[in-house]
Every structure is written in C-alpha cells, then in structure tokens.
Scaffold this motif. Sequence first.
Motif, PDB file in Angstrom:
ATOM      1  N   PRO A 250      54.581  63.537  53.050  1.00  0.00           N
ATOM      2  CA  PRO A 250      55.033  64.545  52.070  1.00  0.00           C
ATOM      3  C   PRO A 250      56.503  64.391  51.702  1.00  0.00           C
ATOM      4  O   PRO A 250      56.881  64.489  50.519  1.00  0.00           O
ATOM      5  CB  PRO A 250      54.758  65.869  52.778  1.00  0.00           C
ATOM      6  CG  PRO A 250      53.669  65.567  53.754  1.00  0.00           C
ATOM      7  CD  PRO A 250      53.944  64.180  54.230  1.00  0.00           C
ATOM      8  N   GLY A 251      57.354  64.138  52.698  1.00  0.00           N
ATOM      9  CA  GLY A 251      58.777  63.954  52.416  1.00  0.00           C
ATOM     10  C   GLY A 251      59.037  62.693  51.622  1.00  0.00           C
ATOM     11  O   GLY A 251      59.952  62.657  50.787  1.00  0.00           O
ATOM     12  N   ALA A 252      58.240  61.653  51.865  1.00  0.00           N
ATOM     13  CA  ALA A 252      58.417  60.395  51.131  1.00  0.00           C
ATOM     14  C   ALA A 252      58.171  60.586  49.638  1.00  0.00           C
ATOM     15  O   ALA A 252      58.882  60.024  48.800  1.00  0.00           O
ATOM     16  CB  ALA A 252      57.481  59.337  51.699  1.00  0.00           C
ATOM     17  N   ILE A 253      57.165  61.405  49.305  1.00  0.00           N
ATOM     18  CA  ILE A 253      56.861  61.668  47.891  1.00  0.00           C
ATOM     19  C   ILE A 253      58.013  62.448  47.246  1.00  0.00           C
ATOM     20  O   ILE A 253      58.438  62.138  46.118  1.00  0.00           O
ATOM     21  CB  ILE A 253      55.536  62.446  47.764  1.00  0.00           C
ATOM     22  CG1 ILE A 253      54.370  61.613  48.324  1.00  0.00           C
ATOM     23  CG2 ILE A 253      55.270  62.818  46.303  1.00  0.00           C
ATOM     24  CD1 ILE A 253      53.063  62.374  48.425  1.00  0.00           C
TER      25      ILE A 253
ATOM     26  N   GLU B 209      44.744  60.784  51.953  1.00  0.00           N
ATOM     27  CA  GLU B 209      43.481  61.497  51.742  1.00  0.00           C
ATOM     28  C   GLU B 209      43.197  62.455  52.893  1.00  0.00           C
ATOM     29  O   GLU B 209      42.812  63.608  52.673  1.00  0.00           O
ATOM     30  CB  GLU B 209      42.343  60.480  51.591  1.00  0.00           C
ATOM     31  CG  GLU B 209      42.409  59.676  50.299  1.00  0.00           C
ATOM     32  CD  GLU B 209      41.331  58.605  50.218  1.00  0.00           C
ATOM     33  OE1 GLU B 209      40.950  58.238  49.094  1.00  0.00           O
ATOM     34  OE2 GLU B 209      40.878  58.126  51.284  1.00  0.00           O
ATOM     35  N   GLU B 210      43.396  61.975  54.121  1.00  0.00           N
ATOM     36  CA  GLU B 210      43.119  62.815  55.285  1.00  0.00           C
ATOM     37  C   GLU B 210      44.093  63.985  55.386  1.00  0.00           C
ATOM     38  O   GLU B 210      43.729  65.066  55.855  1.00  0.00           O
ATOM     39  CB  GLU B 210      43.179  61.958  56.546  1.00  0.00           C
ATOM     40  CG  GLU B 210      42.050  60.939  56.642  1.00  0.00           C
ATOM     41  CD  GLU B 210      42.260  59.950  57.775  1.00  0.00           C
ATOM     42  OE1 GLU B 210      43.267  60.096  58.499  1.00  0.00           O
ATOM     43  OE2 GLU B 210      41.427  59.036  57.936  1.00  0.00           O
ATOM     44  N   ALA B 211      45.333  63.773  54.935  1.00  0.00           N
ATOM     45  CA  ALA B 211      46.353  64.824  55.019  1.00  0.00           C
ATOM     46  C   ALA B 211      46.344  65.736  53.799  1.00  0.00           C
ATOM     47  O   ALA B 211      47.221  66.602  53.671  1.00  0.00           O
ATOM     48  CB  ALA B 211      47.729  64.195  55.187  1.00  0.00           C
ATOM     49  N   ARG B 212      45.397  65.508  52.885  1.00  0.00           N
ATOM     50  CA  ARG B 212      45.304  66.293  51.649  1.00  0.00           C
ATOM     51  C   ARG B 212      46.571  66.171  50.794  1.00  0.00           C
ATOM     52  O   ARG B 212      46.976  67.121  50.120  1.00  0.00           O
ATOM     53  CB  ARG B 212      45.029  67.772  51.965  1.00  0.00           C
ATOM     54  CG  ARG B 212      43.674  68.013  52.624  1.00  0.00           C
ATOM     55  CD  ARG B 212      42.549  67.782  51.632  1.00  0.00           C
ATOM     56  NE  ARG B 212      41.249  68.151  52.165  1.00  0.00           N
ATOM     57  CZ  ARG B 212      40.348  67.284  52.634  1.00  0.00           C
ATOM     58  NH1 ARG B 212      40.632  65.981  52.626  1.00  0.00           N
ATOM     59  NH2 ARG B 212      39.186  67.691  53.084  1.00  0.00           N
ATOM     60  N   GLU B 213      47.180  64.991  50.849  1.00  0.00           N
ATOM     61  CA  GLU B 213      48.362  64.727  50.024  1.00  0.00           C
ATOM     62  C   GLU B 213      48.036  63.787  48.873  1.00  0.00           C
ATOM     63  O   GLU B 213      48.929  63.409  48.117  1.00  0.00           O
ATOM     64  CB  GLU B 213      49.472  64.102  50.882  1.00  0.00           C
ATOM     65  CG  GLU B 213      50.090  65.036  51.899  1.00  0.00           C
ATOM     66  CD  GLU B 213      50.937  66.122  51.245  1.00  0.00           C
ATOM     67  OE1 GLU B 213      51.396  65.911  50.096  1.00  0.00           O
ATOM     68  OE2 GLU B 213      51.134  67.175  51.879  1.00  0.00           O
TER      69      GLU B 213
ATOM     70  N   PHE C 176      52.633  51.117  62.074  1.00  0.00           N
ATOM     71  CA  PHE C 176      52.202  52.104  61.103  1.00  0.00           C
ATOM     72  C   PHE C 176      51.188  53.058  61.757  1.00  0.00           C
ATOM     73  O   PHE C 176      50.021  53.083  61.385  1.00  0.00           O
ATOM     74  CB  PHE C 176      51.581  51.423  59.885  1.00  0.00           C
ATOM     75  CG  PHE C 176      52.529  50.535  59.137  1.00  0.00           C
ATOM     76  CD1 PHE C 176      53.883  50.801  59.125  1.00  0.00           C
ATOM     77  CD2 PHE C 176      52.063  49.426  58.452  1.00  0.00           C
ATOM     78  CE1 PHE C 176      54.758  49.978  58.434  1.00  0.00           C
ATOM     79  CE2 PHE C 176      52.941  48.609  57.759  1.00  0.00           C
ATOM     80  CZ  PHE C 176      54.293  48.882  57.749  1.00  0.00           C
ATOM     81  N   ASP C 177      51.600  53.820  62.749  1.00  0.00           N
ATOM     82  CA  ASP C 177      50.672  54.749  63.385  1.00  0.00           C
ATOM     83  C   ASP C 177      50.388  55.896  62.435  1.00  0.00           C
ATOM     84  O   ASP C 177      51.264  56.408  61.739  1.00  0.00           O
ATOM     85  CB  ASP C 177      51.251  55.250  64.709  1.00  0.00           C
ATOM     86  CG  ASP C 177      52.564  55.992  64.515  1.00  0.00           C
ATOM     87  OD1 ASP C 177      52.514  57.232  64.498  1.00  0.00           O
ATOM     88  OD2 ASP C 177      53.612  55.328  64.362  1.00  0.00           O
TER      89      ASP C 177
ATOM     90  N   THR D  30      51.375  60.389  58.603  1.00  0.00           N
ATOM     91  CA  THR D  30      50.897  61.677  58.092  1.00  0.00           C
ATOM     92  C   THR D  30      52.045  62.684  58.023  1.00  0.00           C
ATOM     93  O   THR D  30      52.170  63.450  57.055  1.00  0.00           O
ATOM     94  CB  THR D  30      49.776  62.219  58.998  1.00  0.00           C
ATOM     95  OG1 THR D  30      48.682  61.290  59.005  1.00  0.00           O
ATOM     96  CG2 THR D  30      49.279  63.574  58.498  1.00  0.00           C
ATOM     97  N   ARG D  31      52.888  62.672  59.045  1.00  0.00           N
ATOM     98  CA  ARG D  31      54.020  63.605  59.093  1.00  0.00           C
ATOM     99  C   ARG D  31      55.087  63.266  58.059  1.00  0.00           C
ATOM    100  O   ARG D  31      55.718  64.153  57.478  1.00  0.00           O
ATOM    101  CB  ARG D  31      54.621  63.588  60.505  1.00  0.00           C
ATOM    102  CG  ARG D  31      55.727  64.605  60.709  1.00  0.00           C
ATOM    103  CD  ARG D  31      56.212  64.651  62.150  1.00  0.00           C
ATOM    104  NE  ARG D  31      56.786  63.375  62.572  1.00  0.00           N
ATOM    105  CZ  ARG D  31      56.210  62.542  63.427  1.00  0.00           C
ATOM    106  NH1 ARG D  31      55.028  62.829  63.950  1.00  0.00           N
ATOM    107  NH2 ARG D  31      56.791  61.407  63.780  1.00  0.00           N
ATOM    108  N   GLU D  32      55.283  61.963  57.786  1.00  0.00           N
ATOM    109  CA  GLU D  32      56.378  61.537  56.914  1.00  0.00           C
ATOM    110  C   GLU D  32      55.999  61.447  55.431  1.00  0.00           C
ATOM    111  O   GLU D  32      56.881  61.428  54.569  1.00  0.00           O
ATOM    112  CB  GLU D  32      56.892  60.168  57.375  1.00  0.00           C
ATOM    113  CG  GLU D  32      57.522  60.197  58.758  1.00  0.00           C
ATOM    114  CD  GLU D  32      57.953  58.823  59.238  1.00  0.00           C
ATOM    115  OE1 GLU D  32      58.769  58.748  60.173  1.00  0.00           O
ATOM    116  OE2 GLU D  32      57.471  57.810  58.660  1.00  0.00           O
TER     117      GLU D  32
END
Length: 468
Positions: free
Chosen positions: A204-207, A254-258, A194-195, A200-202
């Motif tokens: 937004p698409g997961a939501i 939180e860090e990715a503002r998502e 779980f890096d 972080t990249r995945e």
Amino acid sequence: MSAALRHRAEGDGGVAVPRAEVPPGGMSGFEKHQRQLLERAGMPFDDTDGIVPPLPKAWQFLCLAEISNFAALRRHLGRSRADRLPIDVSDRIDASLADARISVVGRNIVEVAFEGDSLTDLAAALGCLTADFDLPLDLDGEQHRLEMHFGAAAAPLGNAEDVRLAEEAESALEQARTEAHAVIRDLSAGTPAFDRLTLTRELPGAIKNGEMFLQYQPKVHVRRQEIASAEALVRWQHPTRGLILPGDFITVAEEAREISALTLWTLDQVISDQRLLAQDGNDLTIFINISGQLLADVRFVKLACSKVSESGAKIGFEITETSVIRDPQSAIFNLQAFADVGITIAIDDYGAGLSSLAYLKQLPAKELKIDKMFVLQLTSSNRDPLIVRSTIDLAHALEMEVTAEGVETQAAMALLSVMGCDMVQGYLISRPVSIDAFRQFLRDDKARTPEDPGHAMFRRPASFWKSA
C-alpha cells in the motif's frame, strides 16, 4: 541498463549467428558432454544415431558469455579486429549448441538462449563451453586464448518473465566475474528476499509513495509493418530490494485486496502517457492487464469506465480466459460495460489455461493473444505450429485479430506472417521500456527511410537500450 536487457533483434542491436553443421553420424561437443553426464547417472543413451532422443523441452535457459580479457586483446589485435571477437565467440558456441539462439548484445558479451529437459542440460552446456574456451582460438593466423565468464539463469518453461530471466543472468555474470567460474541461477527455487508477508505490508505504501512505475512494450502489425498498439507493464522499484517484477507482487496485491488500487493507479498513469503519445502524433491504444478479481468488482468497473470515458484516451484491457471462467456471468456483463465506453478487450495468454469456446464466443473481445509458450518453440516443434495456426483461424472466424507473444526471432515472425497472424509482440521488436524511451522508439520508427521500410524497427544501436 544491463547488456542482458538490450535488443534481441537481428541487426545492429543483436547479431544473428548462422547455425553450424554437425557431420552426419557425428555429435556436437554439447551432445558428447551430455552423453557423459547421462552415462555417469546410469541413464540410457540412444546410440542409433548418436544423439539423445528428442523429448518435450521443460526448461528455458539464458546464458551470458563475456570475454574478460577483451581490453588486452583489443590492444594487441587493434580495434577493428577486436570488435569482431563476439562473432568468433558466437561461432564457437554455435558449434557446441546447435539449437541455441545466439545474439551479440555488447562489445564483449554474447547472449545464448535455449531450452532443455532439466537443469542438468544447462550444467552440461556450460561445462562444454568452459572446456571449449580452454582451447586457443585462431585469429588471423595467431593463436589466442579467450578468457570467458559465464553467467546463466534457468526456469521451468513459462514460469518466469523474460525480464526476470535476463536480470538473473546478468546477476549471475556479475558473480562469475568475482568467483572466476560459471554461475547458474535457478529461478524455480524462488526468491527468498521477496517474502509475501513483508510485501503485503509494504505494497500500500509503495503505491502511494511513487515506487511503482510503468514500462511499455510495442506490438507490431505484421502486414503493415508499423506499431499498432502497446502493452503497459507495471514494475515496483523498491527502495532497498531493487526491482520487483509483477510475478512477485501481483498475487500479493490480489490477496491483500490492493489490486483495485494498483490497477486504478496504472490506469491513471496510462491515460496520462497515452495523451503524451497522442500529442506526438502517435494516438495508439495502450493495453493494461486486468485481474480476474476486478471483473466482479462493481466499484472498480464504474471507476474505470468513468476515467476512460472522461479522458477520451484509447485504452485496452487484457484479461485471461481463466478470469472469465471464475464468474462468467459477472465477467461477461462487466466486459460488455467496458466495451460500451470504448475500451478494447483482448484475451491474454490464450492456450495457457483451460480454454472454453462456450465463453470465448460470448466475450466482446477484439483481440486474442497467443501465449508465448507456443511461440518460443514455434520453429523447432512439430505440434506448436499446428496449435498456433488453428488458434489464428479460430480467432479470425470470431472476427478477432491475433497477437503472438514472445516473438524473439525473424524465423518465428516469418512463420507467423505466413500463418496469417495479425500482430507480434516480443524481444525481436523491443523489450519493455520507459515512456520516454518508447516515445523515442516511435520517433525513430517514423524516421525510417524508404530504402529500408521493413526492418528499421528491428534495429536499435546499443546506445538506445543503455538509456531506455
């Protein structure tokens, strides 16, 4: 569903095992094994009473013990006698690990939960149990050897969710079946798969792609012995990595503002599910966890208030005390806005952070949740009961109801009841389950017979948890 995640209750879903007595002046097998390890390491051992001096426990352990030759024994012993083999296993484990909480969670699997000072304690316990089961067991006058597999997970106390600990213990057991020796998973080492950058990249698409889902864990009102509300817990079912728990992606969100997008998705789903429950005749308040970041997010506050007021659903927000301390002026103002539209405010994980009575008295909260770190050792610690009792009294003085998290035993529930705790939440009641399983849980609870009014909700057959 994995055996490790089945019901931890005392009853059909999990059989509580009585404690074995250690002879005065004697030592259990585990203590003897532990003494040998300490002596090899050049560490002191107190010989005055034959036991290691008690120290605050820093680690939590979950071990699964499986009878690998169960099928062969059942053919020889017959089904009726074979079905009692997990009790025999529990008795032998109990003789070595007197402080462990032992439950039968499958026809050939026993779960053992306990705490220790370091990871060495778990290694010592498994070494002792392996040696114990190398000896034959007397079964109705015949000597039989039980071939055992042991899989265990360990984490610093309070640093891993119960679900994660159980999943890792189940995974360790699967590995133990293949490698034919006890396997330990150390959760303090982290999960390299779980890096954070990839998550972080995945995320937004997961939501957007429907990879997120919710599970519900009920809270029981102690005096009324009925389901009072429930907490919604978000999970991520990754298409290749499998289940990812909040501990691995909430801080990333939180860090990715998502975190706002994730929480608004959760709120929409909870509102929909709450309506389903209301249609079933269970108009319960459903709580969701709110990040401290969102308490200062004006856009989120407006959207959340609008969604809840327009839906008419019974919704609660759980916030931590530390999230208020970050920006108390904005947090208190926005929490009051939530309360004004009918959202119930609960203070989560109370005691785990830096508690501030100055802020506590200003919050429009109706519920205070005692962190599970004080509940897990409630019946074996001298200080935790004092902290819990004083917290209950404080909350009641501030006109708040109290929920104890992490309730896993009837003994803990009985003590909390005596202390005046209002509600309990934990594996004694139910693990987190899907909305369909939760609706069935509530239907079963309504079907309780007058002859068994008090404990029906604590008993679920294995078939229920397999489908949950």
